[in-house]
Design a protein around this motif. Structure first.
Motif, short mmCIF file in Angstrom:
data_model
loop_
_atom_site.label_atom_id
_atom_site.label_comp_id
_atom_site.label_asym_id
_atom_site.label_seq_id
_atom_site.Cartn_x
_atom_site.Cartn_y
_atom_site.Cartn_z
N LEU A 245 -8.02 -0.09 0.39
CA LEU A 245 -7.26 -1.03 -0.44
C LEU A 245 -8.06 -2.30 -0.69
N ARG A 246 -8.69 -2.82 0.34
CA ARG A 246 -9.44 -4.09 0.21
C ARG A 246 -10.69 -3.93 -0.64
N THR A 247 -11.43 -2.85 -0.46
CA THR A 247 -12.72 -2.71 -1.14
C THR A 247 -12.60 -2.16 -2.55
N GLN A 248 -11.62 -1.29 -2.78
CA GLN A 248 -11.51 -0.65 -4.09
C GLN A 248 -10.50 -1.34 -5.01
N PHE A 249 -9.51 -2.04 -4.44
CA PHE A 249 -8.44 -2.64 -5.24
C PHE A 249 -8.19 -4.07 -4.78
N PRO A 250 -9.15 -4.96 -4.96
CA PRO A 250 -9.00 -6.33 -4.43
C PRO A 250 -7.80 -7.08 -4.99
N GLU A 251 -7.48 -6.89 -6.29
CA GLU A 251 -6.33 -7.60 -6.87
C GLU A 251 -5.03 -7.13 -6.24
N LEU A 252 -4.88 -5.82 -6.07
CA LEU A 252 -3.69 -5.28 -5.44
C LEU A 252 -3.64 -5.69 -3.98
N SER A 253 -4.77 -5.69 -3.32
CA SER A 253 -4.84 -6.10 -1.92
C SER A 253 -4.38 -7.54 -1.76
N ALA A 254 -4.81 -8.41 -2.67
CA ALA A 254 -4.41 -9.82 -2.60
C ALA A 254 -2.91 -9.98 -2.81
N ARG A 255 -2.33 -9.18 -3.71
CA ARG A 255 -0.88 -9.26 -3.96
C ARG A 255 -0.09 -8.85 -2.74
N LEU A 256 -0.62 -7.91 -1.95
CA LEU A 256 0.09 -7.39 -0.79
C LEU A 256 -0.33 -8.07 0.51
N ALA A 257 -1.17 -9.10 0.41
CA ALA A 257 -1.76 -9.69 1.61
C ALA A 257 -0.72 -10.22 2.59
N THR A 258 0.38 -10.77 2.09
CA THR A 258 1.40 -11.34 2.99
C THR A 258 2.59 -10.40 3.19
N ALA A 259 2.52 -9.20 2.61
CA ALA A 259 3.63 -8.25 2.74
C ALA A 259 3.53 -7.51 4.06
N THR A 260 4.68 -7.20 4.64
CA THR A 260 4.74 -6.47 5.90
C THR A 260 4.80 -4.97 5.63
N ALA A 261 4.02 -4.21 6.38
CA ALA A 261 4.09 -2.76 6.26
C ALA A 261 5.48 -2.28 6.64
N ALA A 262 6.04 -1.40 5.82
CA ALA A 262 7.42 -0.95 6.02
C ALA A 262 7.50 0.52 6.43
N SER A 263 6.38 1.17 6.65
CA SER A 263 6.38 2.56 7.09
C SER A 263 5.04 2.85 7.76
N SER A 264 5.01 3.94 8.48
CA SER A 264 3.76 4.37 9.08
C SER A 264 2.87 5.01 8.02
N LEU A 265 1.60 5.07 8.30
CA LEU A 265 0.64 5.65 7.37
C LEU A 265 0.70 7.17 7.44
#
Length: 371
Positions: A245-265
């Motif tokens: 997410l960080r290396t391939q989609f930096p804009e999306l990563s920045a939007r989700l930077a403060t969001a809490t994970a809501a499920s397991s991977l």
């Protein structure tokens, strides 16, 4: 033969469905509507989850509702292809789809299958034998946790293998295709990773973000939850969700930077699966078990539900089911194979610019997928 439920003659069920995902449950509902006794077998218990995009396009939503289920979720108005500095949006002409957590979809279809009289049995299939009158399925009760339990045998007139990408039924029935390279198939296969985030959806569209080596599907599935599915070759997805997410989609990563994970991977793959054919005697392959190209176009549920209906309608005619299967999957196979070949070529970076320059063509493709 011994097994759960009432035995009619020497049969434990008219139809034994292996796999309690959406396709297997849909097949069970269709079989009950046809007046058949149905037993659904799965090695897993509880509410089932899966690494997937979770967007029900309008056609898929209608198919789920036609089964008598109506899972909760978030309205989806269309699809947006996105790359840095470019995007192409199309809103569905015939009304919205719905972003639905896979767990919510399973609960709704599981309840519907139970309401119409399908029985669910927890067990792991280990063997399969056929004769002119039926199919004997060997299994260990309790699925993956059934160590030490005595094996048992169930007998059904028909078996529907709805057990996913790595289908046990496909293997036991001798329907696995010989591995080989195919046009548009990346050398190391493609895989998916999915996680949810607690954040208010910022759009009512499914966003498909394109990077040089992977795609990210962002699907609103509730008023405060979005699902993010990452697709790419093993060499990329093996880096892990956060790194990808960080290396391939930096804009999306920045939007989700403060969001809490809501499920397991969760992960899935390799996505590309092939079968020699869809029938062997009294066994039918349905859904991902019957063959799968890729998740790139998001059509898996719609195509799988169409196969489930066709499999039950043509139980006694393998040739008719094969023809119905090809009809139900033709657009998916053609569009997904073509887009995957493009996405796997040096022209990958032209996908979003081309969609933006030809919105009429992009819209026509989206409408074809949404039917």
């Amino acid at each position: 033969m011994t097994g759960p439920g009432d035995v009619a003659g020497d049969l434990d069920a008219d139809v034994l469905v292996v796999g309690a995902g959406p396709v297997g449950l849909a097949a069970a509902v269709h079989a009950r509507a046809a007046g058949l006794d149905v037993l659904v077998v799965d090695r897993r218990t509880g509410t089932l989850d899966k690494a997937c995009g979770e967007g029900l396009l309008p056609g898929a939503l209608r198919a789920v509702q036609a089964l008598g289920a109506d899972p909760p979720g978030q309205p989806l108005a269309g699809i947006s292809y996105r790359a840095p500095g470019r995007h192409a949006d199309h809103r569905f002409a015939a009304g919205p789809g719905r972003g639905v957590r896979r767990t919510a979809l399973h609960e709704a279809l599981s309840k519907r299958a139970a309401d119409v009289g399908a029985q669910l049995f927890h067990g792991r299939v280990t063997g399969l034998r056929q004769d002119a009158g039926g199919v004997e399925v060997e299994m260990v009760p309790g699925g993956a946790t059934g160590q030490g339990r005595a094996p048992m045998t169930l007998r059904a007139a028909w078996v529907l293998g709805c057990d996913g990408l790595h289908s046990t039924v496909r293997r036991l029935a001798g329907l696995d295709a010989v591995p080989g390279r195919r046009a548009g198939r990346p050398a190391d296969g493609r895989y998916g990773l999915r996680r949810h985030f607690e954040v208010s959806p910022w759009t009512d569209l499914v966003e498909v973000h394109w990077s040089p080596h992977a795609e990210a599907y962002v699907t609103p599935v509730g008023p405060d939850t979005v699902g993010v599915a990452l697709l790419g070759p093993r060499s990329v997805s093996g880096a892990g969700f956060d790194t990808l997410l960080r290396t391939q989609f930096p804009e999306l990563s920045a939007r989700l930077a403060t969001a809490t994970a809501a499920s397991s991977l969760l992960g899935a793959g390799p996505l590309r699966q092939r079968s020699r054919r869809r029938s062997a005697g009294r066994v039918r392959l349905v859904g991902d078990a019957s063959g799968y190209v890729d998740a790139l176009t998001g059509e898996g549920v719609r195509v799988g539900l169409a196969q489930a209906e066709a499999a039950v309608r043509h139980l006694e005619d393998a040739g008719a089911y094969e023809r119905a299967w090809r009809t139900a999957t033709r657009d998916y196979r053609a569009l997904t194979t073509g887009l995957l070949a493009w996405a796997s070529s040096p022209l990958r970076g032209a996908v979003v610019p081309a969609a933006a320059r030809a919105p009429w063509l992009y819209g026509a493709v989206v409408e074809r997928l949404a039917r």
